[in-house]
Write a protein that holds these residues in place. Sequence first.
Motif, PDB file in Angstrom:
ATOM      1  N   TYR A   6       0.859  -1.191   0.000  1.00 37.24           N
ATOM      2  CA  TYR A   6       0.000   0.000   0.000  1.00 37.24           C
ATOM      3  C   TYR A   6       0.890   1.235   0.000  1.00 37.24           C
ATOM      4  N   ILE A   7       0.474   2.244  -0.741  1.00 39.01           N
ATOM      5  CA  ILE A   7       1.159   3.542  -0.719  1.00 39.01           C
ATOM      6  C   ILE A   7       0.098   4.616  -0.459  1.00 39.01           C
ATOM      7  N   LEU A   8       0.251   5.347   0.632  1.00 44.02           N
ATOM      8  CA  LEU A   8      -0.707   6.397   0.981  1.00 44.02           C
ATOM      9  C   LEU A   8      -0.294   7.724   0.352  1.00 44.02           C
ATOM     10  N   LYS A   9      -1.265   8.384  -0.277  1.00 40.97           N
ATOM     11  CA  LYS A   9      -1.034   9.710  -0.844  1.00 40.97           C
ATOM     12  C   LYS A   9      -1.141  10.756   0.274  1.00 40.97           C
ATOM     13  N   PRO A  10      -0.361  11.831   0.210  1.00 44.31           N
ATOM     14  CA  PRO A  10       0.769  12.052  -0.717  1.00 44.31           C
ATOM     15  C   PRO A  10       1.976  11.204  -0.291  1.00 44.31           C
ATOM     16  N   PHE A  11       2.797  10.828  -1.247  1.00 46.41           N
ATOM     17  CA  PHE A  11       3.930   9.944  -0.940  1.00 46.41           C
ATOM     18  C   PHE A  11       5.221  10.563  -1.474  1.00 46.41           C
ATOM     19  N   GLU A  12       6.331  10.098  -0.944  1.00 48.59           N
ATOM     20  CA  GLU A  12       7.643  10.531  -1.431  1.00 48.59           C
ATOM     21  C   GLU A  12       8.161   9.514  -2.448  1.00 48.59           C
ATOM     22  N   GLU A  13       9.083   9.964  -3.301  1.00 38.74           N
ATOM     23  CA  GLU A  13       9.636   9.074  -4.335  1.00 38.74           C
ATOM     24  C   GLU A  13      10.282   7.847  -3.714  1.00 38.74           C
ATOM     25  N   THR A  14      11.024   8.066  -2.627  1.00 39.30           N
ATOM     26  CA  THR A  14      11.720   6.957  -1.969  1.00 39.30           C
ATOM     27  C   THR A  14      10.735   5.905  -1.488  1.00 39.30           C
ATOM     28  N   GLN A  15       9.637   6.361  -0.925  1.00 37.25           N
ATOM     29  CA  GLN A  15       8.616   5.433  -0.442  1.00 37.25           C
ATOM     30  C   GLN A  15       8.023   4.635  -1.599  1.00 37.25           C
ATOM     31  N   LEU A  16       7.739   5.330  -2.716  1.00 36.14           N
ATOM     32  CA  LEU A  16       7.158   4.673  -3.887  1.00 36.14           C
ATOM     33  C   LEU A  16       8.083   3.573  -4.420  1.00 36.14           C
ATOM     34  N   ILE A  17       9.349   3.922  -4.653  1.00 33.15           N
ATOM     35  CA  ILE A  17      10.295   2.974  -5.232  1.00 33.15           C
ATOM     36  C   ILE A  17      10.558   1.811  -4.285  1.00 33.15           C
ATOM     37  N   THR A  18      10.720   2.100  -2.999  1.00 37.27           N
ATOM     38  CA  THR A  18      10.989   1.044  -2.017  1.00 37.27           C
ATOM     39  C   THR A  18       9.836   0.056  -1.941  1.00 37.27           C
ATOM     40  N   THR A  19       8.610   0.577  -1.919  1.00 39.15           N
ATOM     41  CA  THR A  19       7.434  -0.291  -1.849  1.00 39.15           C
ATOM     42  C   THR A  19       7.345  -1.192  -3.072  1.00 39.15           C
ATOM     43  N   ILE A  20       7.640  -0.620  -4.248  1.00 40.28           N
ATOM     44  CA  ILE A  20       7.590  -1.405  -5.490  1.00 40.28           C
ATOM     45  C   ILE A  20       8.664  -2.487  -5.495  1.00 40.28           C
ATOM     46  N   GLU A  21       9.884  -2.137  -5.063  1.00 43.34           N
ATOM     47  CA  GLU A  21      10.973  -3.125  -5.027  1.00 43.34           C
ATOM     48  C   GLU A  21      10.633  -4.281  -4.086  1.00 43.34           C
ATOM     49  N   ILE A  22      10.090  -3.955  -2.926  1.00 43.83           N
ATOM     50  CA  ILE A  22       9.701  -4.990  -1.966  1.00 43.83           C
ATOM     51  C   ILE A  22       8.606  -5.881  -2.548  1.00 43.83           C
ATOM     52  N   ALA A  23       7.639  -5.246  -3.219  1.00 44.02           N
ATOM     53  CA  ALA A  23       6.524  -5.998  -3.804  1.00 44.02           C
ATOM     54  C   ALA A  23       7.014  -6.956  -4.888  1.00 44.02           C
ATOM     55  N   LEU A  24       7.901  -6.482  -5.750  1.00 41.82           N
ATOM     56  CA  LEU A  24       8.433  -7.326  -6.824  1.00 41.82           C
ATOM     57  C   LEU A  24       9.242  -8.495  -6.264  1.00 41.82           C
ATOM     58  N   ASN A  25      10.063  -8.220  -5.259  1.00 40.77           N
ATOM     59  CA  ASN A  25      10.856  -9.287  -4.633  1.00 40.77           C
ATOM     60  C   ASN A  25       9.954 -10.317  -3.951  1.00 40.77           C
ATOM     61  N   LYS A  26       8.929  -9.818  -3.273  1.00 41.56           N
ATOM     62  CA  LYS A  26       7.991 -10.713  -2.605  1.00 41.56           C
ATOM     63  C   LYS A  26       7.265 -11.598  -3.625  1.00 41.56           C
ATOM     64  N   TYR A  27       6.880 -11.004  -4.744  1.00 39.33           N
ATOM     65  CA  TYR A  27       6.180 -11.758  -5.775  1.00 39.33           C
ATOM     66  C   TYR A  27       7.082 -12.842  -6.369  1.00 39.33           C
ATOM     67  N   GLN A  28       8.344 -12.481  -6.661  1.00 41.81           N
ATOM     68  CA  GLN A  28       9.288 -13.462  -7.207  1.00 41.81           C
ATOM     69  C   GLN A  28       9.510 -14.619  -6.239  1.00 41.81           C
ATOM     70  N   THR A  29       9.583 -14.297  -4.956  1.00 42.35           N
ATOM     71  CA  THR A  29       9.744 -15.345  -3.941  1.00 42.35           C
ATOM     72  C   THR A  29       8.548 -16.283  -3.939  1.00 42.35           C
ATOM     73  N   GLU A  30       7.355 -15.692  -4.034  1.00 43.90           N
ATOM     74  CA  GLU A  30       6.148 -16.517  -4.057  1.00 43.90           C
ATOM     75  C   GLU A  30       6.092 -17.396  -5.302  1.00 43.90           C
ATOM     76  N   VAL A  31       6.528 -16.847  -6.435  1.00 41.07           N
ATOM     77  CA  VAL A  31       6.551 -17.631  -7.672  1.00 41.07           C
ATOM     78  C   VAL A  31       7.481 -18.827  -7.518  1.00 41.07           C
ATOM     79  N   LEU A  32       8.673 -18.583  -6.977  1.00 41.44           N
ATOM     80  CA  LEU A  32       9.636 -19.669  -6.780  1.00 41.44           C
ATOM     81  C   LEU A  32       9.095 -20.723  -5.818  1.00 41.44           C
ATOM     82  N   MET A  33       8.418 -20.253  -4.767  1.00 46.68           N
ATOM     83  CA  MET A  33       7.858 -21.191  -3.790  1.00 46.68           C
ATOM     84  C   MET A  33       6.744 -22.027  -4.420  1.00 46.68           C
TER      85      MET A  33
END
Length: 374
Positions: free
Chosen positions: A101-128
Amino acid sequence: MKEKILVVENEIIIACDIKTCLEKAGYTVPAIAAYGEQAIAKAAELRPDLVLMDVMLKGKMSGIEAAAEIGARFNIPVVYLTAYSDQSNLQKAKTTQPFGYILKPFEETQLITTIEIALNKYQTEVLMREALEKEKEHQKVKSQFFSMMSHEFRNPLSNIFTCAELLTNHSQQLNEAKKDEYLTHIQNSVQHLENLLGDVLLIGKAEIDKTQFKPEPLDLENFCKNLITDTQLTASENHKIIFTVQGSSSTTESSIIAQNSQLISLDEKMLRHILTNLLTNAVKYSPQGGTINFEIFYVPGEVIFRIKDEGIGIPEADQENLFNSFHRCSNVGTIPGNGLGLAIVKHYVELHGGEISFASKPGIGTTFIVNLPI
């Protein structure tokens, strides 16, 4: 190449700012959508790696409804963008199993970090999930293996029990010819069990054999000559085995010794099993006899074995499963076998780093080709 992110945002200015931010971080933004139906269509067309979804969208469909549809149809991870943090929206969003989740208004760092975590989490789930599916398939194959093995053992054991019971309880009523017949059935069943147990043990040693693979210099032509002599002893007079080596100057109906015999590093025990199985199969599945051509070709970096018979051939429907344990072709009739030989052959070929292939036509014959690196 960085991941593709579909931006779904009902405010075009905010959507453009997000696109700029993501592209600055190295991601690709192939499209921007403002409606739920449009988001689903773009997800179907572009198959992004992640969808950044605004909870409140234009039109009749909410972001939560669109996210649910995208997740169910395309299994694409979703991260929500929302200006609302009330419990009602959060509970609805949770049902779609978002990756952040990203709450508005958000900072760039928050946006990118959340996306990176989400992508990594998804890849882990795919592998599992992949690992879980492989384990399920492994357990399924294992269960089928033991089920078929039980069936294969039960038949000869039943024959032994029946014949032994007849000899024990009705010996006085049986003549010598009948007694000999039952004893022969018992001996044949015991031999079948011994062969079956040997093959099952070979299958079970698969992992061990990886460490026991020991190639050593081998006089290949003389080795093959001896195999042919052994095979010819068990074959009928109607079977003729012709052995040729590429570049050799003479050929006989039984075997030849190449003038320039070469020493090649191969695992002798495994090669013996590979070639003996293919040769005996060529004889066994040519019940009317015929010519069996056994050829060796030396090419740079590998040696090729080709064994060709004029036997019953392999029906097309059986060819896909030919190397599966316990698989027997539909046209073998009463020809004995347990369907483990070729599974072991393929395993030993692969331990050499080689390949095995075949071509066959029912009523015409079968050709096996084994390529082994040297």
